[in-house]
Design a protein around this motif. Structure first.
Motif, PDB file in Angstrom:
ATOM      1  N   GLY A   1     -23.717  15.395  43.500  1.00  0.00           N
ATOM      2  CA  GLY A   1     -23.166  15.176  42.170  1.00  0.00           C
ATOM      3  C   GLY A   1     -21.672  14.928  42.202  1.00  0.00           C
ATOM      4  N   ALA A   2     -20.944  15.652  43.081  1.00  0.00           N
ATOM      5  CA  ALA A   2     -19.514  15.432  43.212  1.00  0.00           C
ATOM      6  C   ALA A   2     -19.218  14.063  43.810  1.00  0.00           C
ATOM      7  CB  ALA A   2     -18.899  16.538  44.075  1.00  0.00           C
ATOM      8  N   PHE A   3     -20.060  13.610  44.745  1.00  0.00           N
ATOM      9  CA  PHE A   3     -19.866  12.276  45.320  1.00  0.00           C
ATOM     10  C   PHE A   3     -20.068  11.190  44.263  1.00  0.00           C
ATOM     11  CE2 PHE A   3     -21.308   8.479  47.584  1.00  0.00           C
ATOM     12  CZ  PHE A   3     -20.316   8.361  48.545  1.00  0.00           C
ATOM     13  N   TYR A   4     -21.063  11.378  43.401  1.00  0.00           N
ATOM     14  CA  TYR A   4     -21.272  10.440  42.297  1.00  0.00           C
ATOM     15  C   TYR A   4     -20.057  10.428  41.371  1.00  0.00           C
ATOM     16  CZ  TYR A   4     -23.868   8.000  38.600  1.00  0.00           C
ATOM     17  OH  TYR A   4     -24.288   7.095  37.668  1.00  0.00           O
ATOM     18  N   PHE A   5     -19.476  11.618  41.134  1.00  0.00           N
ATOM     19  CA  PHE A   5     -18.311  11.713  40.254  1.00  0.00           C
ATOM     20  C   PHE A   5     -17.102  10.988  40.844  1.00  0.00           C
ATOM     21  CE2 PHE A   5     -14.339  14.124  39.581  1.00  0.00           C
ATOM     22  CZ  PHE A   5     -14.128  13.819  38.248  1.00  0.00           C
ATOM     23  N   VAL A   6     -16.784  11.225  42.117  1.00  0.00           N
ATOM     24  CA  VAL A   6     -15.612  10.573  42.705  1.00  0.00           C
ATOM     25  C   VAL A   6     -15.818   9.064  42.801  1.00  0.00           C
ATOM     26  CG1 VAL A   6     -14.904  12.630  43.965  1.00  0.00           C
ATOM     27  CG2 VAL A   6     -16.439  10.984  45.066  1.00  0.00           C
ATOM     28  N   GLY A   7     -17.083   8.629  42.923  1.00  0.00           N
ATOM     29  CA  GLY A   7     -17.345   7.187  42.898  1.00  0.00           C
ATOM     30  C   GLY A   7     -16.980   6.572  41.557  1.00  0.00           C
TER      31      GLY A   7
END
Length: 410
Positions: free
Chosen positions: A101-107
């Protein structure tokens, strides 16, 4: 008033070309915003009013049915809105701040999409986001620009190869000079801005249609809603009303998330590059409008237009203006946009310049034929120049080289 004073006053009304383009674009954008606001207000305002009426009626019925005051009910709804901002929903959703979820956010941060579904709530997270986004957004924009350069280079190589094959199939070039002809023909040549815009537009449409075909069954959206989501996402508008990959579980979840990342990456690259190319076309239109508007002040101002800087400009009908300003329009020398500063601004060649650059010099072709006939590539010794038998192209070049060799052998 004297004629010279009147001409001077008329010329003083003119802005610098860059400033004039800036002011004209600002006015057009304001007009565009006003028109857009009028259209969306006419379309969406009635629906908003009906939704407010239904919601007020629902609140009143709930308050009367369960004997709850409207003040307490409003307080409860504010707490629920705060829970929504923290990522809590009535339906089961994926965790917002696990690693995926954090990777999706930083993307969404570095791509400047910013859906708003996930936001940091701690002070440390907000401070880190400021510095992280500053570097990440700059690097991603650079990546998008390099992607556009790769597209232009790829199209240039492909179109030059097609051009060379057409010339070779015509029988004008022997097969022995393939390598060097590619080096000397069309130096610095780039594809037309309209060709690049067409390729990027078709690519963006294809990616959007394929992505929508995936989102419709997986997310349960209508196909038109999926197309809407693709444009909002790929253009980095990111409203957040539709967000993909938010459910807790999907069938073939890993494959879907990889495909979702791929479609977003390629879609953002294509749309961002398409916006850059469209901006060049808009600049052409602005230059054309400025040229037409210059005639509204005074006929004598046409001579002053020649003094306006052409930096960062691609003007339609440049050949006609060159002829009017004393440059012959039927010159055989191909137009080099570098001399006008166009390549320094990163802009691509126009359709008219593209047609001019496709004309292969007959003298160059004759020279290539001459060198091929002599065993290409052939080096003539320096003493041949002293014999007077050197230079020339075509049949004359072949004869001079033969005479030089005969003289040296003696």
């Amino acid at each position: 008033m004297m004629p010279d004073q009147r001409a001077q006053g008329c010329r003083s009304l003119h802005l610098n070309e860059d400033n004039g383009r800036f002011v004209l674009l600002a006015l057009l954008i304001v007009l565009y915003l006003l028109c857009g606001a009028a259209v969306f207000s006419a379309i969406e305002r009635p629906s908003e009013q009906r939704a407010h009426g239904r919601w007020n009626g629902t609140l009143l019925n709930f308050s009367e049915t369960f004997n709850v005051s409207l003040r307490d009910l409003s307080s409860f709804l504010r707490e629920y809105e705060a829970a929504i901002a923290a990522g809590i929903r009535a339906d089961a959703l994926r965790p917002r701040w696990d690693f995926t979820g954090a990777f999706y956010f930083v993307g969404t941060v570095v791509s400047t999409i910013g859906f708003g579904m996930t936001t940091p709530v701690t002070v440390a997270g907000k401070v880190f986001l400021i510095f992280y986004g500053l570097l990440g957004c700059a690097a991603t924009i650079l990546f998008f620009n390099l992607f556009l350069e790769r597209i232009i280079t790829l199209l240039a190589v492909a179109m030059k190869a097609v051009r060379e094959r057409r010339i070779r199939n015509s029988g004008l070039l022997p097969p022995g000079i393939r390598h060097d002809f590619s080096a000397y023909s069309l130096p610095g040549w780039k594809p037309s801005v309209y060709h690049v815009m067409l390729i990027l537009g078709l690519s963006a449409i294809t990616i959007s249609c394929c992505a929508s075909a995936m989102y419709t069954p997986v997310e349960g959206w209508a196909y038109l809603d999926s197309l809407y989501f693709c444009f909002v996402t790929f253009s980095t508008i990111g409203f957040g009303d539709y967000v993909s990959s938010q459910s807790a579980a999907y069938e073939y979840q890993s494959l879907y998330r990889v495909a979702n990342f791929f479609f977003m990456l390629m879609g953002v690259c294509c749309i961002y590059s398409l916006f850059n190319v469209i901006s060049i076309v808009i600049k052409q239109v602005l230059n054309w409008i400025l040229e037409k508007m210059s005639c509204l002040f005074c006929q004598r101002c046409n001579k002053a237009n020649a003094l306006l800087g052409r930096r960062n400009a691609i003007r339609p009908g440049s050949k006609g203006r060159q002829a009017r300003f004393g440059q012959p329009s039927d010159s055989e020398e191909p137009c080099d946009s570098d001399t006008e500063g166009r390549r320094l601004s990163g802009e691509m060649i126009s359709m008219k310049d593209l047609a001019a650059s496709n004309k292969v010099s007959l003298a160059l072709m004759q020279k290539q034929l001459s060198e091929s006939a002599n065993g290409y590539p052939r080096t003539v010794c320096g003493s041949s120049r002293h014999n007077g038998f050197s230079g020339g192209v075509g049949a004359l070049g072949i004869m001079n080289n033969r005479l030089a060799e005969t003289s040296n052998s003696r």
